[in-house]
Design a protein around this motif. Sequence first.
Motif, mmCIF file in Angstrom:
data_model
loop_
_atom_site.group_PDB
_atom_site.id
_atom_site.type_symbol
_atom_site.label_atom_id
_atom_site.label_comp_id
_atom_site.label_asym_id
_atom_site.label_seq_id
_atom_site.Cartn_x
_atom_site.Cartn_y
_atom_site.Cartn_z
ATOM 1 N N GLY A 325 0.780 -1.229 0.000
ATOM 2 C CA GLY A 325 0.000 0.000 0.000
ATOM 3 C C GLY A 325 0.812 1.279 0.000
ATOM 4 O O GLY A 325 0.237 2.367 -0.058
ATOM 5 N N ALA A 326 2.135 1.192 0.087
ATOM 6 C CA ALA A 326 2.960 2.396 0.105
ATOM 7 C C ALA A 326 3.006 3.017 -1.288
ATOM 8 O O ALA A 326 3.141 2.301 -2.288
ATOM 9 N N PRO A 327 2.899 4.329 -1.390
ATOM 10 C CA PRO A 327 3.066 4.983 -2.698
ATOM 11 C C PRO A 327 4.413 4.611 -3.303
ATOM 12 O O PRO A 327 5.402 4.448 -2.590
ATOM 13 N N PHE A 328 4.445 4.482 -4.616
ATOM 14 C CA PHE A 328 5.645 4.004 -5.300
ATOM 15 C C PHE A 328 6.127 5.067 -6.276
ATOM 16 O O PHE A 328 5.371 5.571 -7.101
ATOM 17 N N PHE A 329 7.410 5.428 -6.173
ATOM 18 C CA PHE A 329 8.020 6.386 -7.090
ATOM 19 C C PHE A 329 9.294 5.791 -7.653
ATOM 20 O O PHE A 329 10.002 5.037 -6.970
ATOM 21 N N GLN A 330 9.589 6.156 -8.891
ATOM 22 C CA GLN A 330 10.845 5.770 -9.532
ATOM 23 C C GLN A 330 11.684 7.020 -9.799
ATOM 24 O O GLN A 330 11.187 8.005 -10.339
ATOM 25 N N VAL A 331 12.940 6.967 -9.391
ATOM 26 C CA VAL A 331 13.897 8.021 -9.716
ATOM 27 C C VAL A 331 14.745 7.511 -10.868
ATOM 28 O O VAL A 331 15.479 6.527 -10.734
ATOM 29 N N ILE A 332 14.635 8.174 -12.003
ATOM 30 C CA ILE A 332 15.245 7.689 -13.237
ATOM 31 C C ILE A 332 16.771 7.738 -13.147
ATOM 32 O O ILE A 332 17.356 8.670 -12.573
ATOM 33 N N ASP A 333 17.398 6.736 -13.714
ATOM 34 C CA ASP A 333 18.856 6.662 -13.748
ATOM 35 C C ASP A 333 19.416 7.862 -14.502
ATOM 36 O O ASP A 333 19.043 8.122 -15.653
ATOM 37 N N GLY A 334 20.301 8.587 -13.849
ATOM 38 C CA GLY A 334 20.889 9.767 -14.479
ATOM 39 C C GLY A 334 22.243 9.500 -15.114
ATOM 40 O O GLY A 334 22.890 10.424 -15.611
ATOM 41 N N GLY A 335 22.705 8.257 -15.061
ATOM 42 C CA GLY A 335 23.991 7.939 -15.642
ATOM 43 C C GLY A 335 25.093 7.881 -14.602
ATOM 44 O O GLY A 335 24.949 8.387 -13.481
ATOM 45 N N PRO A 336 26.219 7.253 -14.939
ATOM 46 C CA PRO A 336 27.316 7.090 -13.974
ATOM 47 C C PRO A 336 27.952 8.401 -13.540
ATOM 48 O O PRO A 336 28.584 8.471 -12.492
ATOM 49 N N GLU A 337 27.758 9.465 -14.342
ATOM 50 C CA GLU A 337 28.395 10.736 -13.984
ATOM 51 C C GLU A 337 27.727 11.393 -12.777
ATOM 52 O O GLU A 337 28.302 12.298 -12.169
ATOM 53 N N VAL A 338 26.530 10.956 -12.414
ATOM 54 C CA VAL A 338 25.828 11.556 -11.284
ATOM 55 C C VAL A 338 26.634 11.392 -10.002
ATOM 56 O O VAL A 338 26.808 12.340 -9.225
ATOM 57 N N GLN A 339 27.143 10.203 -9.759
ATOM 58 C CA GLN A 339 27.928 9.967 -8.556
ATOM 59 C C GLN A 339 29.185 10.825 -8.538
ATOM 60 O O GLN A 339 29.586 11.337 -7.483
ATOM 61 N N GLU A 340 29.806 10.999 -9.691
ATOM 62 C CA GLU A 340 31.018 11.804 -9.761
ATOM 63 C C GLU A 340 30.718 13.275 -9.454
ATOM 64 O O GLU A 340 31.457 13.940 -8.723
ATOM 65 N N VAL A 341 29.636 13.783 -10.036
ATOM 66 C CA VAL A 341 29.276 15.185 -9.818
ATOM 67 C C VAL A 341 28.907 15.411 -8.351
ATOM 68 O O VAL A 341 29.308 16.405 -7.737
ATOM 69 N N ALA A 342 28.132 14.486 -7.767
ATOM 70 C CA ALA A 342 27.731 14.624 -6.369
ATOM 71 C C ALA A 342 28.947 14.565 -5.450
ATOM 72 O O ALA A 342 29.061 15.337 -4.494
ATOM 73 N N ALA A 343 29.871 13.655 -5.733
ATOM 74 C CA ALA A 343 31.068 13.533 -4.903
ATOM 75 C C ALA A 343 31.950 14.767 -4.986
ATOM 76 O O ALA A 343 32.701 15.073 -4.057
ATOM 77 N N ALA A 344 31.847 15.498 -6.099
ATOM 78 C CA ALA A 344 32.651 16.701 -6.284
ATOM 79 C C ALA A 344 31.953 17.958 -5.759
ATOM 80 O O ALA A 344 32.413 19.073 -6.004
ATOM 81 N N GLY A 345 30.844 17.768 -5.045
ATOM 82 C CA GLY A 345 30.128 18.913 -4.470
ATOM 83 C C GLY A 345 29.197 19.605 -5.442
ATOM 84 O O GLY A 345 28.899 20.786 -5.270
ATOM 85 N N GLY A 346 28.709 18.890 -6.454
ATOM 86 C CA GLY A 346 27.905 19.521 -7.492
ATOM 87 C C GLY A 346 26.418 19.237 -7.435
ATOM 88 O O GLY A 346 25.762 19.216 -8.490
ATOM 89 N N ILE A 347 25.843 19.025 -6.233
ATOM 90 C CA ILE A 347 24.416 18.740 -6.127
ATOM 91 C C ILE A 347 23.585 19.884 -6.708
ATOM 92 O O ILE A 347 22.610 19.665 -7.439
ATOM 93 N N ARG A 348 23.963 21.122 -6.416
ATOM 94 C CA ARG A 348 23.209 22.265 -6.944
ATOM 95 C C ARG A 348 23.242 22.283 -8.465
ATOM 96 O O ARG A 348 22.214 22.516 -9.123
ATOM 97 N N GLU A 349 24.429 22.055 -9.034
ATOM 98 C CA GLU A 349 24.563 22.045 -10.488
ATOM 99 C C GLU A 349 23.772 20.892 -11.098
ATOM 100 O O GLU A 349 23.186 21.021 -12.173
ATOM 101 N N LEU A 350 23.742 19.773 -10.390
ATOM 102 C CA LEU A 350 23.000 18.604 -10.862
ATOM 103 C C LEU A 350 21.522 18.935 -11.003
ATOM 104 O O LEU A 350 20.884 18.601 -12.017
ATOM 105 N N VAL A 351 20.980 19.603 -10.007
ATOM 106 C CA VAL A 351 19.569 19.975 -10.039
ATOM 107 C C VAL A 351 19.328 21.059 -11.084
ATOM 108 O O VAL A 351 18.316 21.046 -11.805
ATOM 109 N N LYS A 352 20.246 21.984 -11.208
ATOM 110 C CA LYS A 352 20.086 23.078 -12.161
ATOM 111 C C LYS A 352 20.068 22.563 -13.595
ATOM 112 O O LYS A 352 19.313 23.075 -14.439
#
Length: 404
Positions: A325-352
Amino acid sequence: MDSVGTPWGVIVGLSESGVSDMNLAAAVAHDGMAGSVVLVTRNASGSLRSRAAQAGIDTVIDMGEVDAAVAVARSKGSAGGARTDDAAASAAEGTKPPRDSDGVPFALDEPDGLSWSERDMAPAGSAEGGRGSMFVFVSGRGGVGKTTIASECAVVASSWGMSVAVVDLDLSCGNVYAGFGVGTPVDLAKLGTNGVPSIETMGRSCVRLANDLCLWGPCERPEMAERVMPHVGRLLEYLVQRYQLVLVDTSTTFTDAVAEAVQKADRVFVVHDGAPGSIGSAGRTSLLVVRLGVARTRMVRVENVANPRAKSTPVPGISQRGLEGAPFFQVIDGGPEVQEVAAAGGIRELVKEGGPMVQSVKVMLARTLAELGALPPDEDARLAANVEAKRPKFKFFSRRAEVV
């Protein structure tokens, strides 16, 4: 010296270490190019005010007087009627405000309107303007992208005009700060330094990530985590009264702090990916959440790094007990570069940059807020809450749209 032609005002005060506030304000007034210098202090004497004037300091603000004035104003009420509580009466008589265990007037300089007369924080839901929403992100295993999703939600909600607090309850090894490019976060262990933390102490135990977006945690030293845990509940109660949205990232282990956050949460997001055994792990985590007294209707299932073309299976099976009964959401795969950008402090840029991954996070956040009646009056938020989930059409020779 570098601000020639830009006469900014400077406020100095309430420092706990280093150069004294008086000396620092005097130095800025003498050597800097500030348009005005304000010294904020407690129990300002006539001698201090005289020395401040001689040093070129424009204004001296005594926070004790400010708190007393706020209490007097509140005692009169909006209709001019008098309030009879003891704290307001003592303030009207000119007595000094009560002090916490650390010797600091309660709620000294918080911008949420609380005065020192509220010695005990009001219970959840009774603050003016209503109680904020609290979302807690949990997972049964590491590496599923829980921290990245929580961080993206924080940036998105902030862009919608919401005031957001992020709490990293992976007290020993949390790294939310790294995604925002913060070198050294404020050590949350200071909450347990002098007994029960005051509102001022809790308000200062954060690092500002953006306008109306602040981060609490983790601990600088892992061994200090146990000292912080008894005060996590008080911190969370303070934050939901101060901020419109509180996002809590957690460790994979259900510590006392994590368990308390889960019990207080408006929604618990159980995050997993498509790896073998991940759904089963999420199911066991959800069962643990239920054992803590959380209703199943307060849980949300999130599949991260999902393939948009794969057939989704939101219907729980044997391995998904606890997620019924829990609502179900899928977060689409953004590619392997997402982890690299996040690790480099780029969360804001990722969202932008946007893209399918960020859009799916927006939809998840907007629909959950709308369900709670807390959707902000922002056009982008409204569109995200009403967007229809459509599977992208497959085209030969087409490249997947990347986030970065």
